[in-house]
Design a protein around this motif. Structure first.
Motif, PDB file in Angstrom:
ATOM      1  N   ASN A  69       0.704  -1.371  -0.064  1.00 36.64           N
ATOM      2  CA  ASN A  69       0.242  -0.191  -0.114  1.00 36.64           C
ATOM      3  C   ASN A  69       0.929   1.290   0.088  1.00 36.64           C
ATOM      4  O   ASN A  69       0.552   2.318  -0.494  1.00 36.64           O
ATOM      5  N   MET A  70       2.244   1.226   0.556  1.00 36.39           N
ATOM      6  CA  MET A  70       2.998   2.234   0.434  1.00 36.39           C
ATOM      7  C   MET A  70       3.435   2.742  -0.959  1.00 36.39           C
ATOM      8  O   MET A  70       3.529   4.068  -1.253  1.00 36.39           O
ATOM      9  N   PHE A  91      -5.700   3.464   5.278  1.00 36.01           N
ATOM     10  CA  PHE A  91      -4.522   2.676   5.931  1.00 36.01           C
ATOM     11  C   PHE A  91      -4.855   1.150   6.234  1.00 36.01           C
ATOM     12  O   PHE A  91      -4.126   0.286   6.360  1.00 36.01           O
ATOM     13  N   GLY A  99       5.725  11.305   3.477  1.00 40.69           N
ATOM     14  CA  GLY A  99       4.469  10.407   3.256  1.00 40.69           C
ATOM     15  C   GLY A  99       3.346  11.580   2.504  1.00 40.69           C
ATOM     16  O   GLY A  99       2.776  11.077   1.347  1.00 40.69           O
ATOM     17  N   GLN A 156      10.159   6.251  -1.410  1.00 40.42           N
ATOM     18  CA  GLN A 156       8.930   5.628  -1.081  1.00 40.42           C
ATOM     19  C   GLN A 156       9.126   3.999  -1.330  1.00 40.42           C
ATOM     20  O   GLN A 156       8.931   3.137  -0.455  1.00 40.42           O
ATOM     21  N   THR A 214       3.078   7.915   7.068  1.00 39.89           N
ATOM     22  CA  THR A 214       2.200   8.456   6.271  1.00 39.89           C
ATOM     23  C   THR A 214       1.906  10.041   6.723  1.00 39.89           C
ATOM     24  O   THR A 214       1.571  10.818   6.057  1.00 39.89           O
ATOM     25  N   GLU A 258      -0.532   4.863  -1.563  1.00 37.59           N
ATOM     26  CA  GLU A 258       0.316   5.976  -0.965  1.00 37.59           C
ATOM     27  C   GLU A 258       0.755   7.000  -2.203  1.00 37.59           C
ATOM     28  O   GLU A 258       0.892   7.943  -1.983  1.00 37.59           O
ATOM     29  N   ASN A 263       1.758  11.353  -1.338  1.00 39.46           N
ATOM     30  CA  ASN A 263       0.690  11.506  -1.781  1.00 39.46           C
ATOM     31  C   ASN A 263       0.514  12.436  -3.056  1.00 39.46           C
ATOM     32  O   ASN A 263      -0.426  12.386  -3.988  1.00 39.46           O
ATOM     33  N   GLY A 290      -5.278   3.118  -0.237  1.00 41.98           N
ATOM     34  CA  GLY A 290      -5.161   4.570   0.202  1.00 41.98           C
ATOM     35  C   GLY A 290      -5.689   4.862   1.397  1.00 41.98           C
ATOM     36  O   GLY A 290      -5.464   5.827   2.185  1.00 41.98           O
ATOM     37  N   ARG A 312       1.239  11.116  -6.246  1.00 41.38           N
ATOM     38  CA  ARG A 312       0.240  10.352  -6.433  1.00 41.38           C
ATOM     39  C   ARG A 312      -0.745  10.834  -7.419  1.00 41.38           C
ATOM     40  O   ARG A 312      -1.370  10.754  -8.410  1.00 41.38           O
TER      41      ARG A 312
END
Length: 426
Positions: A55-56, A272, A198, A225, A193, A60, A202, A270, A205
């Motif tokens: 998920n990182m 957590f 973090g 990351q 995050t 993220e 984002n 996205g 992204r």
């Protein structure tokens, strides 16, 4: 690490959540006492860390990777080699810290492969990771001294070098070791995050052009990351190696990479806690369905397709979408349409499962005319009537679900209007 992103009330709420998670991990073996349940919960802990590390990347930082198992598997192999070295008296290192060996290995390979792959974004990045994953999987059959060939690498986690007075032979001791590392790794990833890194991930992204415009390097942000994600994936691989005491070539392969993508997407990108839900659900289904049906992979594929089509934000996304109506005191308006959806959903599911199981029975059974037991009943796969009933259940369930879905959309419209009216009054 600054806590300026945490208002006082938020700190208390977050602390309560983490304390509750610790309590749950401690109590679960006393609720589910069988050895198979403890083993399953240990696997859930491993894959929670793995899914959160993925998920990182995707959740993220928006990096779709098809080779994340590389860092998971290499971390596991390095951990096993380190354990074997301790057993051979080559060096001394406590078993409790062995996942750090996997983490540092994942970090090292994340730096190496990330320096190449993160120079590109989007589809190009995904294809590079796919190529790296295929390359490492092929290398596992070539470099037998490290990967062990077809039989893999095995080791004995019971060593004399430990920080605590445990041998880690019993499954329950390994469970608590994995549980402790799950909490530590998850907490570190959560805190990450809230850091500038973090937030920058984002921003890359959501709008990489704007991030570049304000002076940040999107390549460096993605690279850092990516490397940190490899570190936590390596920790998960180290925990996997300790749990099973063996690592094989498929652990670095594309199937493992696809599994973690499935966990993360089903749980919710996205958000957590989304990958945590996905890891627990997929691990349970994988173990339960593999004992129930030979077509368990087909069920996974269908679940993934349905999630992509109808629930693209995952289970966590659905939960989060109900927070605002709940706070507005309007969540009760969904009770009736949701309850109405249960019956047709069960009908459609029963029809679909019956068709799949009868199909597998016809194609794989030595005697297809032999009845199969399903839902507490004996069903003959060669019977036309059984197929007619299964198709009818599936079709009726789908038709009823379409009608209920319209009611749910209508109710959502009413709730959104009510919330807009509340905001206007404020």
């Amino acid at each position: 690490m600054s806590t300026s992103n945490f208002p006082g009330g938020a700190i208390v709420r977050h602390a309560a959540v983490w304390i509750a998670a610790i309590v749950v991990i401690i109590v679960m073996p006393y609720v589910f006492t069988s050895s198979s349940s403890v083993s399953m919960m240990s696997q859930m802990g491993v894959f929670i860390v793995f899914a959160l590390s993925y998920n990182m990347l995707l959740g993220e930082a928006g990096m779709l990777s098809f080779g994340h198992a590389v860092y998971f598997g290499l971390g596991g192999f390095l951990t096993l080699h380190a354990i074997r070295a301790v057993n051979d008296d080559v060096w001394s290192f406590p078993l409790e810290l062995m996942p750090l060996v996997g983490g540092l290995g994942g970090l090292a390979f994340g730096v190496i492969f990330g320096s190449v792959s993160t120079r590109r974004a989007g589809v190009t990045f995904a294809m590079i990771t796919l190529g790296i994953g295929a390359m490492v999987e092929a290398s596992a059959n070539m470099f037998t001294n490290f990967f062990g060939g077809e039989s893999g690498v095995s080791g004995n986690r019971v060593t004399e070098v430990t920080l605590l007075p445990f041998s880690y032979g019993p499954q329950i001791e390994v469970y608590y070791l994995i549980g402790a590392w799950t909490i530590v790794a998850a907490l570190l990833m959560f805190l990450l995050t809230k850091t500038p890194l973090g937030r920058m991930a984002n921003a890359v992204r959501d709008n990489p052009e704007r991030a570049q415009f304000v002076g940040y390097s999107t390549t460096i942000a993605r690279f850092i990351q990516f490397a940190l994600s490899g570190f936590f994936a390596g920790i998960a691989g180290g925990l996997f190696a300790i749990l099973f005491e063996i690592m094989t070539a498929p652990n670095v392969g594309l199937i493992q990479s696809g599994a973690v993508l499935l966990m993360t997407f089903i749980g919710g990108l996205g958000v957590f806690f989304g990958p945590i839900i996905g890891a627990v659900l997929v691990t349970y289904m994988q173990i339960a369905l593999s004992g129930f049906s030979e077509g368990w992979i087909l069920y996974f594929g269908l679940l993934f397709v349905l999630m992509v089509m109808y629930v693209p934000n995952g289970i966590a996304g659905v939960i989060v979408s109900h927070f605002a109506p709940w706070q507005a005191g309007l969540a009760h308006r969904f009770a009736v349409p949701y309850l109405l959806a249960i019956v047709p959903a069960l009908l459609a599911l029963a029809g679909l499962v019956t068709m799949i199981e009868m199909g597998y029975h016809l194609s794989l059974a030595y005697d297809p005319s032999r009845p199969i037991e399903l839902f507490g009943m004996e069903i003959t796969a060669t019977s036309v009537a059984a197929w007619v009933v299964a198709v009818a259940l599936f079709a009726a369930g789908l038709v009823a679900l379409r009608w209920v879905a319209g009611r749910i959309r209508q109710r959502w419209g009413e709730v959104n209007q009510a919330m807009d009216a509340q905001r206007a009054k404020q």
